[in-house]
Write a protein that holds these residues in place. Structure first.
Motif, PDB file in Angstrom:
ATOM      1  N   GLU A   1      35.856  52.664  35.563  1.00  0.00           N
ATOM      2  CA  GLU A   1      35.660  51.225  35.561  1.00  0.00           C
ATOM      3  C   GLU A   1      35.922  50.575  34.204  1.00  0.00           C
ATOM      4  OE1 GLU A   1      33.794  53.407  37.060  1.00  0.00           O
ATOM      5  OE2 GLU A   1      33.139  52.690  39.039  1.00  0.00           O
ATOM      6  N   GLU A   2      35.448  51.227  33.127  1.00  0.00           N
ATOM      7  CA  GLU A   2      35.643  50.624  31.806  1.00  0.00           C
ATOM      8  C   GLU A   2      37.126  50.515  31.464  1.00  0.00           C
ATOM      9  OE1 GLU A   2      33.624  49.353  28.034  1.00  0.00           O
ATOM     10  OE2 GLU A   2      33.209  49.386  30.174  1.00  0.00           O
ATOM     11  N   ILE A   3      37.906  51.525  31.810  1.00  0.00           N
ATOM     12  CA  ILE A   3      39.346  51.472  31.574  1.00  0.00           C
ATOM     13  C   ILE A   3      39.974  50.363  32.413  1.00  0.00           C
ATOM     14  CG2 ILE A   3      41.513  52.737  31.842  1.00  0.00           C
ATOM     15  CD1 ILE A   3      39.926  55.300  31.222  1.00  0.00           C
ATOM     16  N   ASN A   4      39.568  50.261  33.679  1.00  0.00           N
ATOM     17  CA  ASN A   4      40.112  49.206  34.543  1.00  0.00           C
ATOM     18  C   ASN A   4      39.875  47.826  33.963  1.00  0.00           C
ATOM     19  OD1 ASN A   4      40.952  51.103  36.427  1.00  0.00           O
ATOM     20  ND2 ASN A   4      39.146  50.882  37.715  1.00  0.00           N
ATOM     21  N   ARG A   5      38.673  47.609  33.442  1.00  0.00           N
ATOM     22  CA  ARG A   5      38.347  46.303  32.861  1.00  0.00           C
ATOM     23  C   ARG A   5      39.213  45.997  31.645  1.00  0.00           C
ATOM     24  NH1 ARG A   5      32.785  47.816  34.502  1.00  0.00           N
ATOM     25  NH2 ARG A   5      32.520  49.041  32.593  1.00  0.00           N
ATOM     26  N   LYS A   6      39.385  46.987  30.787  1.00  0.00           N
ATOM     27  CA  LYS A   6      40.158  46.762  29.562  1.00  0.00           C
ATOM     28  C   LYS A   6      41.636  46.519  29.858  1.00  0.00           C
ATOM     29  CE  LYS A   6      37.328  49.032  26.036  1.00  0.00           C
ATOM     30  NZ  LYS A   6      37.492  47.978  25.007  1.00  0.00           N
ATOM     31  N   VAL A   7      42.185  47.279  30.813  1.00  0.00           N
ATOM     32  CA  VAL A   7      43.591  47.075  31.177  1.00  0.00           C
ATOM     33  C   VAL A   7      43.785  45.686  31.768  1.00  0.00           C
ATOM     34  CG1 VAL A   7      45.449  47.849  32.687  1.00  0.00           C
ATOM     35  CG2 VAL A   7      44.057  49.532  31.465  1.00  0.00           C
ATOM     36  N   ALA A   8      42.906  45.287  32.672  1.00  0.00           N
ATOM     37  CA  ALA A   8      43.032  43.970  33.305  1.00  0.00           C
ATOM     38  C   ALA A   8      42.984  42.857  32.272  1.00  0.00           C
ATOM     39  CB  ALA A   8      41.930  43.782  34.341  1.00  0.00           C
ATOM     40  N   ALA A   9      42.130  43.001  31.264  1.00  0.00           N
ATOM     41  CA  ALA A   9      41.968  41.938  30.266  1.00  0.00           C
ATOM     42  C   ALA A   9      43.257  41.644  29.518  1.00  0.00           C
ATOM     43  CB  ALA A   9      40.862  42.312  29.282  1.00  0.00           C
ATOM     44  N   LYS A  10      44.158  42.625  29.436  1.00  0.00           N
ATOM     45  CA  LYS A  10      45.428  42.426  28.739  1.00  0.00           C
ATOM     46  C   LYS A  10      46.389  41.549  29.537  1.00  0.00           C
ATOM     47  CE  LYS A  10      44.335  45.336  25.409  1.00  0.00           C
ATOM     48  NZ  LYS A  10      44.083  44.857  24.025  1.00  0.00           N
TER      49      LYS A  10
END
Length: 366
Positions: free
Chosen positions: A145-154
């Protein structure tokens, strides 16, 4: 035109009040579905008065619940291939009403960065992210989940953050950041919490537990000790454990079925949202590994233990909601002190979906 790219029943639940608020503005958005969840989707849509998806990005005849990490690469490839092959059709849908094209994604599932990528790179649309900016501080917990959030933010242009903390996490992000004051779960909660109580043979007083995340269920020792702690406390107050098919399979494989006696520690199949919320609201306490459910308990003032090592929403941690760190002694301490943790209801204090849709209206999307 506005389209939601969603993939799970939880996303449908949290986005439902946003969808209805957009409709009330005179715009009917589309739902494009990636089918991370398939079972009971039609029932959940009916409960929430949402239409069937306009587009299935996995052919509906081939769609199956994602239940293991090994299924993710094939699913992701299917979604990407279908979106690419249908990009002209999807662009045309977004252009139907002459308004700037917008795709809305939600939360932190695999669909979140995937949907943002499809919108931005394949369709050239603006992207909005509801429940943006949540961070646990560790890429490995919770994973992914943390990776998903960071990728989406870009990729996102409009970040709808549920509190000032999440907004601050996005202070260096591209695009605009809007603090909605709360998670849209609170709007969904108002829709569901006073619904019909399910027809179950339950004791008058009970605790409720739901533990399902891969980071817990995949660790046999941690899963066992959590269930044992619940079993031990059930001698004082009956506990209802809501378990989906993957958890039931895991319980059987680990030989843990003997922990449940059907009277004090009761295993029960998971329920649809509108059935589950009234059941949860009447519980004496909740033990969960769901951050979303923890937020709902916070808004209700309901004692809750989040049985995880970290959480992306620490603003909910306090008197009513406890983070156990996935430690058995902290879970046991919560179970022995929950009576002192009930707080006031905050359900009527926030309307985050209205803030989201007001923003979209000012930007010409609805």
């Amino acid at each position: 035109m506005i389209s939601f790219i969603l993939g799970t029943t939880a996303e449908l639940i949290k986005i439902a009040p946003v969808y209805h608020a957009i409709v009330n503005r005179g715009t009917k958005p589309k739902i494009w579905f990636t089918a991370q969840h398939v079972d009971e989707v039609s029932e959940v849509l009916a409960d929430l008065q949402l239409p069937e998806p306009d587009v299935w990005l996995v052919p509906r005849s081939k769609a199956r619940n994602l239940e293991t990490p090994a299924q993710v690469p094939g699913w992701a490839l299917t979604v990407a291939r279908n979106a690419w092959n249908r990009r002209s059709e999807l662009r045309a849908i977004l252009a139907e009403d002459g308004r700037p094209p917008l795709v809305i994604v939600h939360g932190d599932t695999f669909t979140t960065p995937g949907g943002a990528l499809i919108a931005k790179r394949f369709l050239g649309a603006r992207v909005a992210h509801v429940e943006a900016g949540c961070r646990s501080g560790s890429l490995l917990s919770p994973l992914p989940e943390e990776i998903n959030r960071k990728v989406a933010a870009k990729l996102v242009d409009l970040h709808f953050a549920p509190s000032a903390r999440e907004a601050d996490n996005l202070r260096h992000a591209r695009g605009a950041v809007i603090d909605t004051g709360a998670n849209t779960a609170i709007d969904a909660l108002r829709m569901a919490v006073n619904g019909t109580f399910p027809d179950l043979d339950l004791p008058d007083e009970y605790g409720l537990a739901t533990l399902h995340r891969f980071e817990l269920v995949s660790r046999a020792d941690k899963y066992r000790e959590a269930l044992e702690a619940l079993r031990d406390h059930s001698s004082q107050l009956p506990i209802l454990y809501m378990a989906g098919a993957p958890e039931r399979e895991r319980i059987e494989r680990l030989g843990l079925g003997n922990l449940f006696d059907g009277k004090r520690f009761i295993i029960q199949p998971k329920m649809r949202y509108l059935q589950f919320l009234p059941l949860m609201a009447r519980a004496k306490f909740v033990v969960t590994d769901s951050g979303g459910l923890g937020a709902e308990c916070f808004y209700l003032g309901l004692p809750c233990a989040i049985h995880r090592e970290r959480t992306e929403s620490p603003q909910h941690i306090g008197e009513t909601v406890v983070l156990t760190g996935m430690q058995k002694d902290k879970l046991a301490d919560f179970l022995s002190t929950y009576q002192n943790r009930r707080g006031p209801s905050l359900v009527d204090q926030y309307q985050p979906s209205d803030i989201i849709v007001d923003t979209l209206a000012r930007l010409g999307h609805c």
